[in-house]
Design a protein around this motif. Structure first.
Motif, short mmCIF file in Angstrom:
data_model
loop_
_atom_site.label_atom_id
_atom_site.label_comp_id
_atom_site.label_asym_id
_atom_site.label_seq_id
_atom_site.Cartn_x
_atom_site.Cartn_y
_atom_site.Cartn_z
N ASP A 138 0.83 -1.20 0.00
CA ASP A 138 0.00 0.00 0.00
C ASP A 138 0.86 1.25 0.00
O ASP A 138 0.56 2.22 -0.64
N ARG B 43 1.17 -3.30 4.00
CA ARG B 43 0.12 -4.29 3.73
C ARG B 43 0.17 -4.59 2.24
O ARG B 43 0.38 -3.69 1.43
N TYR B 44 0.03 -5.87 1.91
CA TYR B 44 0.07 -6.28 0.50
C TYR B 44 -1.03 -7.30 0.25
O TYR B 44 -1.54 -7.94 1.16
N LEU B 45 -1.40 -7.44 -1.01
CA LEU B 45 -2.47 -8.34 -1.41
C LEU B 45 -1.89 -9.74 -1.62
O LEU B 45 -0.98 -9.94 -2.42
N GLN C 251 -5.60 -9.04 2.53
CA GLN C 251 -4.52 -8.10 2.84
C GLN C 251 -3.66 -8.72 3.93
O GLN C 251 -4.17 -9.17 4.95
#
Length: 87
Positions: free
Chosen positions: A18, A30-32, A39
């Motif tokens: 993010d 935070r990442y997907l 998240q």
């Protein structure tokens, strides 16, 4: 060992944070996750470098999480060397 290498490569290629901060601090990002589209949180250091740098991936223990501080020496070493770091 080949399976672990593949997992690390998958983790590295799917990180889309993010917010990425350059500098001397390790930042919570935070990442997907490509596994379930959730998240996920991680600690990340992105050095100020004009060229590509190595990335060190530190894994938490079974009972820990991404805020575990047992990797502080590795984290500090990466900052000193100008390498990227994710935990």
């Amino acid at each position: 060992m080949r399976f672990v290498s593949a997992l690390i490569l998958l983790a590295i290629t799917t990180i889309v944070p993010d917010r990425v901060v350059h500098g001397d601090d390790v930042t919570e990002i935070r990442y997907l996750s490509s596994a379930d589209n959730s998240q996920q949180s991680a600690m990340f250091y992105n050095p100020s470098a004009s060229d590509a740098v190595p990335l060190v991936v530190a894994l938490h223990t079974w009972s820990g999480d991404y805020k575990q501080d047992s990797h502080k020496a590795i984290q500090q070493w990466c900052i000193q060397k100008g390498w990227a770091y994710i935990h």
